[in-house]
Design a protein around this motif. Structure first.
Motif, mmCIF file in Angstrom:
data_model
loop_
_atom_site.group_PDB
_atom_site.id
_atom_site.type_symbol
_atom_site.label_atom_id
_atom_site.label_comp_id
_atom_site.label_asym_id
_atom_site.label_seq_id
_atom_site.Cartn_x
_atom_site.Cartn_y
_atom_site.Cartn_z
ATOM 1 N N THR A 150 0.985 -1.137 -0.136
ATOM 2 C CA THR A 150 -0.016 0.080 0.005
ATOM 3 C C THR A 150 0.941 1.261 -0.011
ATOM 4 O O THR A 150 1.014 1.789 -0.919
ATOM 5 C CB THR A 150 -0.841 0.073 1.165
ATOM 6 O OG1 THR A 150 -0.233 -0.229 2.509
ATOM 7 C CG2 THR A 150 -2.008 -1.130 1.104
ATOM 8 N N GLY A 151 1.628 1.624 0.999
ATOM 9 C CA GLY A 151 2.203 2.758 1.251
ATOM 10 C C GLY A 151 3.675 2.909 0.153
ATOM 11 O O GLY A 151 3.749 3.711 -0.349
ATOM 12 N N GLY A 188 2.596 3.019 -3.286
ATOM 13 C CA GLY A 188 2.401 4.273 -3.736
ATOM 14 C C GLY A 188 3.678 4.799 -3.965
ATOM 15 O O GLY A 188 3.880 5.813 -5.092
ATOM 16 N N ALA A 219 -3.409 -1.131 6.928
ATOM 17 C CA ALA A 219 -3.193 -1.457 5.678
ATOM 18 C C ALA A 219 -3.647 -2.579 4.988
ATOM 19 O O ALA A 219 -4.225 -2.557 3.599
ATOM 20 C CB ALA A 219 -1.439 -1.722 5.799
ATOM 21 N N ASP A 242 -2.244 9.257 -2.912
ATOM 22 C CA ASP A 242 -0.983 8.735 -2.536
ATOM 23 C C ASP A 242 -0.529 7.384 -3.373
ATOM 24 O O ASP A 242 0.444 6.907 -3.121
ATOM 25 C CB ASP A 242 -0.823 8.469 -1.016
ATOM 26 C CG ASP A 242 -1.822 7.158 -0.690
ATOM 27 O OD1 ASP A 242 -2.667 6.730 -1.393
ATOM 28 O OD2 ASP A 242 -1.853 7.089 0.712
ATOM 29 N N SER A 280 -1.694 4.627 -3.177
ATOM 30 C CA SER A 280 -1.496 3.432 -2.313
ATOM 31 C C SER A 280 -2.607 2.320 -2.711
ATOM 32 O O SER A 280 -2.275 1.113 -2.187
ATOM 33 C CB SER A 280 -1.917 3.836 -0.914
ATOM 34 O OG SER A 280 -3.184 4.086 -0.619
ATOM 35 N N ASP A 281 -3.130 2.403 -3.714
ATOM 36 C CA ASP A 281 -4.029 1.275 -4.279
ATOM 37 C C ASP A 281 -3.677 0.684 -5.523
ATOM 38 O O ASP A 281 -4.334 0.102 -6.130
ATOM 39 C CB ASP A 281 -5.492 1.783 -4.626
ATOM 40 C CG ASP A 281 -5.736 2.987 -5.351
ATOM 41 O OD1 ASP A 281 -4.415 3.661 -5.587
ATOM 42 O OD2 ASP A 281 -6.631 3.359 -5.925
ATOM 43 N N ASP A 338 -2.125 9.439 7.302
ATOM 44 C CA ASP A 338 -2.293 8.360 6.354
ATOM 45 C C ASP A 338 -1.334 7.384 6.773
ATOM 46 O O ASP A 338 -0.521 7.257 7.671
ATOM 47 C CB ASP A 338 -1.802 8.611 4.954
ATOM 48 C CG ASP A 338 -0.394 9.401 4.947
ATOM 49 O OD1 ASP A 338 0.537 8.662 5.231
ATOM 50 O OD2 ASP A 338 -0.444 10.612 4.331
ATOM 51 N N ILE A 360 1.512 5.698 5.463
ATOM 52 C CA ILE A 360 2.820 5.623 5.458
ATOM 53 C C ILE A 360 3.356 6.752 6.239
ATOM 54 O O ILE A 360 4.471 6.529 6.903
ATOM 55 C CB ILE A 360 3.069 6.068 3.834
ATOM 56 C CG1 ILE A 360 4.812 5.855 3.497
ATOM 57 C CG2 ILE A 360 3.010 7.638 3.625
ATOM 58 C CD1 ILE A 360 4.859 4.304 3.708
#
Length: 524
Positions: A60-61, A64, A142, A300, A302-303, A396, A398
């Motif tokens: 995720t993080g 991104g 996450a 961001d 993340s997806d 968020d 991250i």
């Protein structure tokens, strides 16, 4: 996800629970629950150390970061971790093993009462527990974020499912269950990661894409340091991760403590370092080329990896990759839960005003029950925090992982790890407490008291402050005593293969825990 994907996911959860139940037979006392009785093979310890070091935040993080900036996600994250673990293999792995084999402790922090004093031990224990509740909460958030992409579940539903499954196997089977499930999770992630890599290469034109795709990526994607992830950030991260992944966050320390002797602990550390060099690059490649295949919807990005998986993989393989997401998160969260349980039952509970006297006299059965109950309590608190991780307080996922964990690990780990080195023997309770408090203040000042500071300054200031003060105060106000020197002698002396690292029965909390002589046999 269709029924086939769900079958893979449910089957995975079933295997994890089964491993926990099987491991239950190997757990007879707190020694088995927290350090595997000193009987864990070095290769299992190394794989477990590696798997417990990262979670679905990578998908995720860090996905991104990979989507937006490219290969800097590897250069400024997993590469410095690999270097840090390799350094820690020489400096800390063997000494951490001797905490168990020489001082007969079950918690990494038990030795701190003898090395410093009770207030120092309690300060590090309480602050570390609170930090890990927030950290693990970010990990639950996450994986719940990924689950929501594939299934439509709400964040809270995803947190509840993963937390309950993890709680079952790690509470029943202790460190043995953690390590064995992490081995299974490593195999699953190996299959899932290779499947994803092959699928992406096929989409891009074949195996040759490994070296032909780079000029098609957005500008800056092939720069090792770019955006906020500068060379200074890389050096700061290396500095921090050397302490964090060498045992500063406790769950990694347990892996070294669980091996037979100091030599085996060093071998497990080197294996983990090698895995950190190689395996994240395999996982990151699909994330680096994701801009060519999908368009991220979140600000961001993340997806990005979840969208990539959903688009490219057929059912069945999609379920396997989702299982891979779970494997990393559950590995890290279960190992953290076991470490925090060790610190609470062995260090915090014996020092509490009302229950301390009873805790110091717990039988093996009572101590084991307390360990399991504290594991459940930690998981429940972290799951509650997870529901708030996207609030304005944390901003968020991250942010929590990079700023909070990287920024706060230094004040906690500096007195703990450097306290084992003979060269730091003059640094006593004053140096430990002042460096801890000043490091926490530096974290607040750089993250909330001042605005406009660069990310690398925010994350390195706390650990740098703690390190400098710990060493300088030790020189200006030496507090070494014969008793403290004796503790250091047992941690540092002897050949790594001298056979003194074998399994040893641990005392119950009334015979060497935080409430009496500090977890060291009276002969010391």
């Amino acid at each position: 996800m269709n029924s086939l994907d769900w079958a893979v996911l449910i089957g995975y959860f079933g295997v994890m629970v089964a491993i926990g139940v099987w491991s239950h037979k190997r757990v007879e006392d707190v020694s088995d629950f927290f350090t595997a009785g000193g009987r864990m093979p070095w290769w299992l310890s190394g794989i477990s150390h590696h798997m417990s070091g990262y979670s679905a935040v990578m998908f995720t993080g860090y996905a991104g970061i990979s989507y937006q900036y490219g290969i800097t996600s590897y250069v400024t994250w997993s590469f410095p971790i690999a270097i840090g673990i390799a350094i820690g293999a020489q400096l800390f792995a063997g000494r951490l093993n001797r905490l168990r084999s020489r001082l007969h402790v079950a918690s990494p922090l038990e030795y701190l009462k003898s090395r410093y004093n009770l207030p120092t031990q309690q300060a590090l224990a309480w602050s570390g527990v609170l930090l890990k509740i927030v950290d693990v909460g970010a990990k639950w958030a996450a994986i719940a974020t990924l689950l929501s992409v594939f299934t439509g579940m709400s964040l809270n539903q995803g947190i509840l499912i993963t937390g309950v499954i993890t709680g079952i196997y790690c509470t029943v089977g202790g460190l043995w269950a953690d390590a064995l499930t992490e081995l299974g999770q490593f195999v699953i992630q190996l299959l899932a990661g290779v499947a994803m890599l092959v699928t992406v290469l096929g989409e891009l034109g074949g195996f040759s894409s490994l070296w032909t795709v780079w000029d098609r990526l957005p500008a800056g994607h092939t720069e090792p340091t770019v955006g906020p992830y500068t060379l200074t950030f890389l050096l700061a991260y290396l500095f921090i991760k050397t302490f964090e992944y060498s045992g500063g966050m406790w769950n990694q320390a347990q892996r070294y403590m669980a091996t037979r002797d100091a030599r085996q602990a060093k071998r497990s550390a080197r294996l983990s370092a090698a895995l950190w060099f190689v395996w994240p690059a395999v996982l990151f490649f699909p994330m680096w080329v994701a801009p060519l295949l999908v368009r991220a919807e979140r600000p961001d990005a993340s997806d990005a990896y979840a969208l990539l998986t959903e688009r490219l993989l057929p059912h069945g393989l999609l379920g396997l990759v989702v299982v891979g997401f779970f494997s990393h998160t559950m590995a890290m969260c279960s190992s953290d839960a076991n470490a925090i349980s060790a610190v609470f039952t062995r260090d915090i509970a014996p020092a509490l005003p009302r229950i301390g006297e009873r805790a110091r006299r717990w039988s093996h059965k009572a101590g084991l029950l307390a360990a399991r109950l504290s594991t459940v309590a930690f998981l429940a608190l972290s799951m509650a925090i997870a529901t708030q991780v996207n609030s304005p307080t944390f901003k968020d996922i991250i942010t929590v992982v990079i700023k909070w964990v990287a920024g706060l690990v230094g004040p906690i780990s500096i007195p703990f790890l450097l306290g084992m080195l003979r060269s730091c023997r003059k640094s006593g309770p004053t140096a430990a407490l002042v460096s801890w408090a000043a490091g926490l203040f530096a974290f607040w000042l750089t993250n909330y008291g001042m605005s406009g500071l660069q990310l690398q300054i925010q994350i390195v200031s706390p650990v740098a402050t703690s390190l400098v003060l710990y060493l300088v105060i030790g020189l200006l106000k030496p507090e070494d005593t014969p008793e403290r020197d004796a503790v250091l002698a047992r941690i540092n002396s002897g050949d790594d293969g001298d056979g003194e690292g074998g399994a040893a029965a641990l005392p119950v909390p009334g015979q060497g825990a935080a409430g009496d002589e500090g977890g060291v046999p009276r002969s010391v």
